[in-house]
Motif scaffolding. Structure first.
Motif, PDB file in Angstrom:
ATOM      1  N   SER A   1      71.848  68.700 113.956  1.00 43.86           N
ATOM      2  CA  SER A   1      72.080  69.146 115.331  1.00 43.86           C
ATOM      3  C   SER A   1      73.496  68.784 115.777  1.00 43.86           C
ATOM      4  CB  SER A   1      71.042  68.564 116.289  1.00 43.86           C
ATOM      5  OG  SER A   1      71.197  67.179 116.449  1.00 43.86           O
ATOM      6  N   ARG A   2      74.024  67.661 115.314  1.00 49.08           N
ATOM      7  CA  ARG A   2      75.414  67.294 115.607  1.00 49.08           C
ATOM      8  C   ARG A   2      76.366  68.310 114.992  1.00 49.08           C
ATOM      9  NH1 ARG A   2      76.048  61.391 116.380  1.00 49.08           N
ATOM     10  NH2 ARG A   2      73.944  60.605 116.665  1.00 49.08           N
ATOM     11  N   LEU A   3      76.109  68.679 113.740  1.00 45.20           N
ATOM     12  CA  LEU A   3      76.977  69.653 113.079  1.00 45.20           C
ATOM     13  C   LEU A   3      76.940  70.996 113.787  1.00 45.20           C
ATOM     14  CD1 LEU A   3      76.312  68.855 109.316  1.00 45.20           C
ATOM     15  CD2 LEU A   3      78.270  68.166 110.714  1.00 45.20           C
ATOM     16  N   ASP A   4      75.747  71.422 114.211  1.00 43.04           N
ATOM     17  CA  ASP A   4      75.619  72.676 114.954  1.00 43.04           C
ATOM     18  C   ASP A   4      76.436  72.618 116.246  1.00 43.04           C
ATOM     19  OD1 ASP A   4      73.932  73.687 113.010  1.00 43.04           O
ATOM     20  OD2 ASP A   4      72.098  73.250 114.144  1.00 43.04           O
ATOM     21  N   TYR A   5      76.342  71.491 116.954  1.00 47.21           N
ATOM     22  CA  TYR A   5      77.079  71.319 118.199  1.00 47.21           C
ATOM     23  C   TYR A   5      78.590  71.367 117.945  1.00 47.21           C
ATOM     24  CZ  TYR A   5      78.765  69.379 122.569  1.00 47.21           C
ATOM     25  OH  TYR A   5      79.432  69.197 123.746  1.00 47.21           O
ATOM     26  N   ILE A   6      79.034  70.650 116.929  1.00 45.21           N
ATOM     27  CA  ILE A   6      80.461  70.617 116.612  1.00 45.21           C
ATOM     28  C   ILE A   6      80.965  72.009 116.252  1.00 45.21           C
ATOM     29  CG2 ILE A   6      82.157  69.767 114.938  1.00 45.21           C
ATOM     30  CD1 ILE A   6      80.482  67.145 114.927  1.00 45.21           C
TER      31      ILE A   6
ATOM     32  N   MET B   1      81.496  65.105 121.554  1.00 46.86           N
ATOM     33  CA  MET B   1      80.086  65.377 121.818  1.00 46.86           C
ATOM     34  C   MET B   1      79.535  64.506 122.946  1.00 46.86           C
ATOM     35  SD  MET B   1      78.972  65.566 117.814  1.00 46.86           S
ATOM     36  CE  MET B   1      77.411  64.878 118.192  1.00 46.86           C
ATOM     37  N   PRO B   2      80.034  64.592 124.155  1.00 46.33           N
ATOM     38  CA  PRO B   2      79.544  63.697 125.206  1.00 46.33           C
ATOM     39  C   PRO B   2      78.100  63.979 125.614  1.00 46.33           C
ATOM     40  CG  PRO B   2      80.976  65.373 126.145  1.00 46.33           C
ATOM     41  CD  PRO B   2      81.038  65.521 124.645  1.00 46.33           C
ATOM     42  N   GLU B   3      77.613  65.189 125.410  1.00 53.15           N
ATOM     43  CA  GLU B   3      76.266  65.542 125.839  1.00 53.15           C
ATOM     44  C   GLU B   3      75.177  65.043 124.897  1.00 53.15           C
ATOM     45  OE1 GLU B   3      78.629  67.897 125.377  1.00 53.15           O
ATOM     46  OE2 GLU B   3      79.214  68.356 127.417  1.00 53.15           O
ATOM     47  N   ILE B   4      75.543  64.676 123.688  1.00 55.94           N
ATOM     48  CA  ILE B   4      74.534  64.276 122.704  1.00 55.94           C
ATOM     49  C   ILE B   4      74.202  62.804 122.913  1.00 55.94           C
ATOM     50  CG2 ILE B   4      74.064  63.919 120.256  1.00 55.94           C
ATOM     51  CD1 ILE B   4      74.835  66.617 119.820  1.00 55.94           C
TER      52      ILE B   4
ATOM     53  N   CYS C   1      81.824  58.999 113.945  1.00 57.48           N
ATOM     54  CA  CYS C   1      80.419  58.825 114.351  1.00 57.48           C
ATOM     55  C   CYS C   1      79.767  60.171 114.652  1.00 57.48           C
ATOM     56  CB  CYS C   1      80.312  57.900 115.547  1.00 57.48           C
ATOM     57  SG  CYS C   1      81.091  58.547 117.036  1.00 57.48           S
ATOM     58  N   ASP C   2      80.569  61.183 114.851  1.00 56.15           N
ATOM     59  CA  ASP C   2      80.019  62.509 115.090  1.00 56.15           C
ATOM     60  C   ASP C   2      79.504  63.161 113.818  1.00 56.15           C
ATOM     61  OD1 ASP C   2      80.770  62.215 117.689  1.00 56.15           O
ATOM     62  OD2 ASP C   2      82.515  63.519 117.548  1.00 56.15           O
TER      63      ASP C   2
END
Length: 93
Positions: A73-78, A86-89, A20-21
């Motif tokens: 933005s998920r990919l950038d975070y990862i 990714m608990p903050e997203i 899901c990330d």
């Protein structure tokens, strides 16, 4: 196959299955489509097919642009977190 792109397991990019990330199809599209397709509880395959076609046809480019925006933005975070969860997203549309 989509032109020169491939969406599959064991392809050129080793994406984890059902992550899901990472996959917009899993974190957004399937749940969105399913929630609308089954909203009126179709009783026949024909009714189910009509619902699927209607829901897919109603997906607008602006919605997909938002999905891709959230995805990047998920990919950038990862990448920045070296692959940690990714608990903050907040998962929202």
């Amino acid at each position: 196959m989509f032109g020169d792109r491939l969406i599959a397991r064991f392809g050129p990019v080793n994406w984890p299955p059902r992550s899901c990330d990472l996959t917009p199809l899993d974190y957004f599209l399937w749940g969105y489509v399913k929630s609308l397709v089954y909203a009126d509880k179709p009783q026949t395959l024909d009714h189910l097919e009509v619902n699927i076609r209607r829901v897919i046809a109603d997906i607008r480019p602006q919605m997909l642009e938002k999905v891709i925006e959230h995805w990047t933005s998920r990919l950038d975070y990862i990448q920045a977190s070296l692959g940690s969860p990714m608990p903050e997203i907040i998962f929202k549309m």
